[in-house]
Scaffold this active site. Structure first.
Site: not given
Length: 358
Positions: A110, A152-154
């Site tokens: 993200h 930090m991902e989706m």
């Protein structure tokens, strides 16, 4: 003459009947070998060959999966609306076009944030004893929940992801057909994704053909590479269906690994001092497709990766010829890649939460 013809035809028919009966009896006496594995799928075992006692086993072919669940899981695997931005999917980091990984040192999440560790391949991940490098997820279902809510991902939440899906009648209907429940839950979302991921195996590598008795499928150089792979001790950790993935090992057994001293591995899960720098042994299936290598992506060269492993894990120095032969063997582990038809996803509705890039 007609009597002779009739007699000859009768003899032929009798022989056919006898042969059919014999084959039927033989088939009844010798049922096909089957290997149970995973979440209910049935696997057909390979034929017995002179290589049947090798520490590496050919990937079995799967049958009898829940096709409705798998199709739902495939849509969710490619569903960008599970992410806060409406852009990132499971396939973003585990790209099925590039060996089930993203071929980056660390994945992009993200707002272009970079992850802390190299993304492992999703192909053959069902053969792992646990998921993630540190093994913090016990299975694919538990792993599937993680990225959705990881900032930090989706960067979404489980609640928001479910709300998005619940606002789309098609997902409500598909989920109800599979799980017999009116409401979508994050557990069912993860379960469906995991069911799809379990189909992502890569059978029929050239090495698997050799294991199944087809000796001409690998060259003498590749065979010598496999013998070295065993003789040098690599096979102690890299074995089984996945050629790895079934144990945790310290990175730096023969000498301390000095390229990355910050990533603590399994210690983050257990808080046990002896688990510092311990990681899940990676799968070597399709290794030629998944550079860069290691949790820290410290090399893009498969040849260099072999050299590093020999030095840090086994305390040996390989000759150039030995290294080349082991690399040649590793390239025989590339199997049939999953053939995936890109799913057509249902549209959003007026009440579907909007993407948020902030």
């Amino acid at each position: 003459m007609n009597k002779i013809k009739f007699t000859a035809i009768g003899c032929v028919l009798a022989l056919v009947v006898i042969n059919v009966v014999m084959l039927t009896v033989t088939a009844a006496d010798e049922p096909p070998a089957q290997i149970g594995y995973g979440r209910g799928g049935r696997m057909q075992g390979g034929s017995v060959s002179m290589h049947g006692d090798e520490p590496i086993q050919p990937i079995p072919i799967s049958f009898d999966w829940d096709s409705a669940k798998i199709e739902l899981g495939k849509k969710l695997f490619f569903e960008p609306r599970l992410s806060k931005s409406g852009w990132i999917t499971c396939n973003s980091c585990h790209n099925l076009s590039t060996g089930g990984a993203d071929n980056l040192p660390t994945s992009i999440g993200h707002k272009w944030m970079l992850g802390p560790i190299n993304s492992p391949t999703v192909l053959n991940a069902k053969f792992n004893l646990a998921q993630f490098w540190d093994g913090r997820a016990k299975d694919l279902k538990e792993q599937a929940k993680g990225p959705v809510a990881n900032p930090m991902e989706m960067a979404s939440t489980h609640e928001l992801a479910v709300e998005v899906l619940q606002s789309i009648p098609e997902y409500v209907q598909w989920s109800k057909e599979v799980y017999k429940e009116e409401k979508i839950t994050i557990d069912n979302v993860a379960d469906a994704i995991a069911a799809f991921e379990e189909t992502l195996t890569t059978p029929n590598s050239r090495f698997d053909s050799w294991l199944n008795g087809y000796d001409d499928k690998i060259s003498e150089t590749e065979k010598q590479g496999y013998d070295l792979f065993k003789d040098k001790g690599c096979v102690a950790c890299h074995n089984g269906f996945g050629v790895g993935g079934n144990s945790f090992q310290k990175f730096g057994i023969a000498k301390p690994y000095d390229k990355d001293t910050q990533t603590l591995g399994r210690y983050n899960v257990t808080k046990n001092e002896k688990d510092k720098y311990v990681f899940k042994v990676p799968l070597l299936r399709n290794i030629a497709l998944t550079a860069p290598y290691f949790h820290d992506a410290s090399t893009w060269s498969l040849r260099e990766a072999v050299t590093i492993m020999a030095g840090y894990q086994m305390g040996v120095t390989l000759t150039d010829d030995e290294t080349d032969k082991i690399v040649a063997f590793l390239k025989t582990l590339t199997g049939d890649q999953p053939s995936i038809i890109f799913p057509i996803l249902p549209p959003s509705y007026e009440n579907t939460p909007k993407p948020n890039r902030n």
